[in-house]
Structure formats: C-alpha cells, structure tokens
Design a protein around this motif. Structure first.
Motif, PDB file in Angstrom:
ATOM      1  N   ALA A   1     -87.609  -4.325 -13.230  1.00  0.00           N
ATOM      2  CA  ALA A   1     -86.228  -3.855 -13.369  1.00  0.00           C
ATOM      3  C   ALA A   1     -85.329  -4.977 -12.631  1.00  0.00           C
ATOM      4  N   SER A   2     -85.747  -6.053 -11.779  1.00  0.00           N
ATOM      5  CA  SER A   2     -84.795  -6.778 -11.272  1.00  0.00           C
ATOM      6  C   SER A   2     -84.228  -7.753 -12.297  1.00  0.00           C
ATOM      7  N   PRO A   3     -83.010  -7.949 -12.199  1.00  0.00           N
ATOM      8  CA  PRO A   3     -82.530  -9.005 -13.211  1.00  0.00           C
ATOM      9  C   PRO A   3     -82.915 -10.413 -12.842  1.00  0.00           C
ATOM     10  N   LEU A   4     -83.184 -11.104 -14.033  1.00  0.00           N
ATOM     11  CA  LEU A   4     -83.871 -12.412 -14.053  1.00  0.00           C
ATOM     12  C   LEU A   4     -82.686 -13.447 -13.543  1.00  0.00           C
ATOM     13  N   TYR A   5     -82.778 -14.085 -12.704  1.00  0.00           N
ATOM     14  CA  TYR A   5     -81.812 -14.957 -12.099  1.00  0.00           C
ATOM     15  C   TYR A   5     -82.429 -16.512 -12.282  1.00  0.00           C
ATOM     16  N   SER A   6     -81.506 -17.295 -12.702  1.00  0.00           N
ATOM     17  CA  SER A   6     -81.715 -18.530 -12.863  1.00  0.00           C
ATOM     18  C   SER A   6     -80.497 -19.322 -12.618  1.00  0.00           C
ATOM     19  N   VAL A   7     -80.652 -20.642 -12.358  1.00  0.00           N
ATOM     20  CA  VAL A   7     -79.432 -21.585 -12.136  1.00  0.00           C
ATOM     21  C   VAL A   7     -79.521 -22.710 -12.963  1.00  0.00           C
ATOM     22  N   LYS A   8     -78.024 -23.371 -13.201  1.00  0.00           N
ATOM     23  CA  LYS A   8     -78.040 -24.412 -14.017  1.00  0.00           C
ATOM     24  C   LYS A   8     -77.403 -25.685 -13.157  1.00  0.00           C
ATOM     25  N   THR A   9     -77.025 -25.257 -11.816  1.00  0.00           N
ATOM     26  CA  THR A   9     -76.604 -26.175 -10.950  1.00  0.00           C
ATOM     27  C   THR A   9     -77.135 -26.000  -9.488  1.00  0.00           C
ATOM     28  N   PHE A  10     -77.188 -27.009  -8.663  1.00  0.00           N
ATOM     29  CA  PHE A  10     -77.616 -26.894  -7.378  1.00  0.00           C
ATOM     30  C   PHE A  10     -76.441 -26.053  -6.558  1.00  0.00           C
ATOM     31  N   GLU A  11     -75.131 -26.388  -6.982  1.00  0.00           N
ATOM     32  CA  GLU A  11     -74.166 -25.602  -6.207  1.00  0.00           C
ATOM     33  C   GLU A  11     -74.275 -24.045  -6.270  1.00  0.00           C
ATOM     34  N   GLU A  12     -74.928 -23.347  -7.456  1.00  0.00           N
ATOM     35  CA  GLU A  12     -75.218 -22.086  -7.401  1.00  0.00           C
ATOM     36  C   GLU A  12     -76.188 -21.503  -6.528  1.00  0.00           C
ATOM     37  N   LEU A  13     -76.834 -22.424  -5.601  1.00  0.00           N
ATOM     38  CA  LEU A  13     -77.933 -21.882  -4.544  1.00  0.00           C
ATOM     39  C   LEU A  13     -77.035 -21.637  -3.422  1.00  0.00           C
ATOM     40  N   ARG A  14     -75.831 -22.128  -3.352  1.00  0.00           N
ATOM     41  CA  ARG A  14     -75.342 -22.120  -1.964  1.00  0.00           C
ATOM     42  C   ARG A  14     -76.051 -22.634  -0.969  1.00  0.00           C
ATOM     43  N   LEU A  15     -76.511 -23.867  -1.003  1.00  0.00           N
ATOM     44  CA  LEU A  15     -77.257 -24.504  -0.059  1.00  0.00           C
ATOM     45  C   LEU A  15     -76.180 -25.278   1.060  1.00  0.00           C
TER      46      LEU A  15
END
Length: 472
Positions: A78-92
């Motif tokens: 039920a959890s939304p599938l989350y993927s990223v296309k950039t490293f910025e999206e990971l909030r590193l």
C-alpha cells in the motif's frame, strides 16, 4: 611490504582521501586455486565466484549498460513506490553530494533509483536486492552507510561483510572516495592480520571486512558492540554461501544484532539457496530483483568443425582467420597447457595474442582483459576463468577449441552459453565455432543442440566457397 607479509594496523592520514581516516592492513595474497587441470568442481566454483566478482570490479571502470528491467516488491504494497532520477532528490548532506559527483556519478543508475530511497528511508527499511557488478550497487550501499552515521557517536554503527578481503578492500575504496569530504567519518577494515588491541572499543563508525574477522571482533576481542550496530550490509551473498564457513559465520553475526538493525543484502544471482539464506537473514524485506531476460542466441551463428587432433584444430582455426573478417576473437581451452600451446603457435603465425589462465592473480587477469578490450591484442586464448561477465563489444568470433564438459562427461550447457555469449553482444552478429575431435565430442554437440533447441551446422574450413556461403 611484500604480498605475503603481515603488518600492524595503521592510520593512513595521508592517502588519496586524506579527510577520511582509515584503519587498514593488507592480508596475505594467496595464489588462486583452480580446477583447470583437475580438482573438485565444487571447490573451483567457490573460488571462481569470488574471483570473478573481484575481476568484474577491477575491469569495470564505469557503469555497465544493463538492459534488464527492475522488479520492485515492497514490504507494504500500500506504500507509494518511490524512486529518484537525481541525487538531489535524496536530500543528502552537501559533503556526501559532493563526494557522489566527485566520483563521476551524474545521475542514479537503475538499481540506485529504486534502492536508495528504501535504504535512506525513515523509519529504516530492510532490503534484499539483486544487482550485478558494475551497476552502482556498491556506491549505493556505501552512500547509505555514510548517510546513516551519527558523527556524535564514536563507536561502530555500520557493519559491511564481504566474502574475501580483496572484495572488502574494493568496497572500502568506494567508501573512502565517496566520503572524502566527510572528515569526521572513520572507516576500519576487519580483515585477518589487522591486529587490534583486545578490550578496546573501535571508534570507527563504519567497519568493512570478512565474516570470520568481524565475528571475532564482535565476540572474542570485543572491539565492536553488536547491539549498537544500526545498519548491517551483506554483500555478494551468492559468493558468501558458496564459500566454506562464511554462511554460518554470517548467520552468527546476524544473531548478535538487534531487531531494530537495518538489514541490506545484495547478490548477483538468486538461486533457491540464496533466497533461503536471504529470507533467514533479512526479516520483512523490500525486494528488488532483475526481471530475467531470455538468454538469446539469435544473433550468434553456431558451427562445428570435424578434426582429428589438436594440429587439425589449429589448421581449421587458421583457415577461419583466412576467410573471415574478424575484429577480435576469444578461444577457449580446457587446460592451461593447451591454452599455452595454442597461444605460442598463434603468435608464430603472426597473430597478436593474449593468454589468460588461472595461475595469474586477479589483478594480472584484469590487466590482460583491459589490453584485449583496448584492442592491443586481437586474440584472447583462455580457460574458463574468462567465460563469464566480460563484455567486449568488438568480439565477433568465439572458438571452443575444447568443448565444455562437466565432471559427469556430459555437455556443460551453462558454460557453453556463457562462452559463446561473449560474441553477439548488444545485438551485433557473432560466430561460434566448435572443434569436434571424435565421437564423444560429437555427442556433446548433439546434447547442446537438444538443450538449446538449436541446430549447430557443420563447417568445412578447407572449402572456402562453402564457408563464405554459410557464414555470410
């Protein structure tokens, strides 16, 4: 320091990554054991898996092109599938983002897109992931460990185990490079020979090593408090369970950890034995696996040539070269002795030949493959050490100078597929030629035909017109 020497642990304050403090000592570099001239198939496979994994890490300077689709099975559907296309999206942290870009990563690879959000999620999530060498897997869990570290805590928080010390060093180098802008993060190598004073507690937040030494550091020497470990990474699981003792040691380490510890397991293959091991070690996991691509032989034309002895095979091989436009060729032999004989005679015929066999160190093999890939040699003569996982786009001909046969005397279909799969890469046309030197060899050809449901055509290399008509 010689290859077979021992040394006391040191702090490398001045290295290629001076800001990340490292405790490291190299272990004895034992000669690889092979079954090229006899020996146990089981022991050969165990050594081969680990050595092949290291070989791939050494020769793959950049991410490989992976056409497999990724399948994600979430613990909570039920959890939304989350993927990223950039490293910025990971909030590193900025220091980590700088390390990622400094390593040459511009955007996440396919495995990183899906795995990193799960590895970095709060609350922590467990993960079982299938990923081959060269797909950015090591960088992904290295980034996860570096992100996970709490700098205020001067004790080990992340454990990463690997089946051999060479592979552990490769992982550590990635962590060093990625963490070069993180001066307060410390890394220790738990490998045999790295002698630490008993009773003291490690202050390094990340420890990478082999199962036996890590187990000793947690139990016998009390250097690590396993109850304080909050992230556990098990890499090369298929190699791990194929190596004597490592499976049980890994399970014993796992039992020392708390239920709250985040578990991450990676494997290039997922046979039943690997799945059972993974399910035992990683509770309630998210799963990322590669959708199997059908092994295709559509772009490879397969032939066999009738010969009487090795001299006839050699003559047929020379005839092939006289009639085909060959970019590069790989020739497989059963033994080192045969490979050495063939390479000498090919050189006498004026061919640029590289020889690859199991008595070489992994580093020597990687150097030979690099030269072949760069076109410095046009012919690579090898035993089975090179049948898997090496993509050289310009290989147009594979020759089975000796047919692949199992210990039972029957066709080794898996090895045959891996061998001829070195040609016809990325949709290009390729040729596979099998040398048949008797009735037994002909039976092997028939077994291969039945297994793959493909006809292997007879080729008369002395008939130039016939060869041109069949091969064109």
């Amino acid at each position: 320091m010689s290859d077979d020497s021992w040394a006391v642990a040191v702090d490398l304050q001045e290295s290629t990554t001076p800001s990340l403090q490292v405790r490291f000592v190299k272990e004895t570099n034992a000669s690889p054991k092979t079954a090229e001239n006899g020996g146990s198939r089981k022991s050969w496979n165990q050594a081969d898996l680990a050595e092949q994994s290291l070989l791939n890490k050494l020769i793959r300077r950049s991410l490989v092109r992976n056409r497999n689709q990724v399948e994600v099975l979430q613990r909570d559907p039920a959890s939304p599938l989350y993927s990223v296309k950039t490293f910025e999206e990971l909030r590193l942290k900025p220091e980590l983002l700088n390390g990622v870009y400094d390593m040459g990563f511009n955007r996440p690879s396919r495995i990183q897109e899906n795995a990193l959000p799960m590895m970095l999620a709060q609350p922590p999530q467990n993960l079982i992931a299938q990923s081959q060498s060269g797909t950015g897997k090591t960088a992904a869990f290295s980034l996860a460990m570096l992100s996970h570290v709490n700098l205020e805590n001067k004790w080990t928080q992340c454990l990463c185990i690997s089946p051999t010390y060479e592979l552990a060093l490769q992982i550590g180098q990635v962590i060093e490079q990625m963490g070069k802008f993180c001066p307060d993060v410390k890394l220790a190598y738990a490998i045999r020979g790295n002698r630490m004073e008993r009773g003291t507690k490690l202050q390094e937040q990340i420890v990478v090593g082999t199962p036996g030494t890590i187990l000793d550091w947690c139990t016998k020497h009390k250097l690590i408090d396993p109850k304080k470990i909050t992230m556990f990474v098990l890499d090369e699981a298929d190699v791990m369970i194929a190596t004597q003792g490592h499976r049980d040691q890994s399970i014993r380490i796992h039992r020392l950890l708390t239920e709250k510890c985040q578990m991450l397991l990676f494997s290039a293959t997922f046979e039943d034995s690997v799945w059972k091991f993974a399910e035992r070690v990683v509770p309630d996991p998210n799963i990322i696996r590669l959708k199997r691509e059908e092994e295709t032989l559509d772009t490879i034309k397969q032939f066999y040539v009738i010969c009487r002895e090795k001299e006839d095979k050699f003559t047929s091989l020379c005839n092939l070269y006289g009639s085909l436009t060959i970019a590069q060729a790989m020739i497989f032999c059963r033994t080192r002795k045969m490979a050495a004989w063939l390479s000498v005679n090919l050189r006498l015929e004026g061919h640029q030949v590289a020889l690859l066999s199991g008595e070489m160190t992994v580093e020597q093999r990687a150097a030979v493959i690099e030269r072949f890939r760069n076109g410095k040699e046009k012919v690579l003569v090898t035993t089975n050490v090179c049948s898997r996982g090496i993509d050289v786009e310009q290989v147009s001909l594979v020759v089975n100078f000796d047919l692949p046969v199992g210990l039972d005397g029957k066709a080794d279909n898996e090895t045959y597929l891996h061998r001829i799969g070195r040609t016809g890469r990325f949709g290009r046309r390729g040729f596979a030629v099998n040398m048949v030197d008797g009735e037994k060899s002909m039976d092997i050809i028939h077994e291969i035909e039945m297994h793959f449901n493909r006809t292997i055509t007879e080729l008369d290399t002395s008939n130039l017109e016939e060869m041109e008509s069949l091969i064109s």
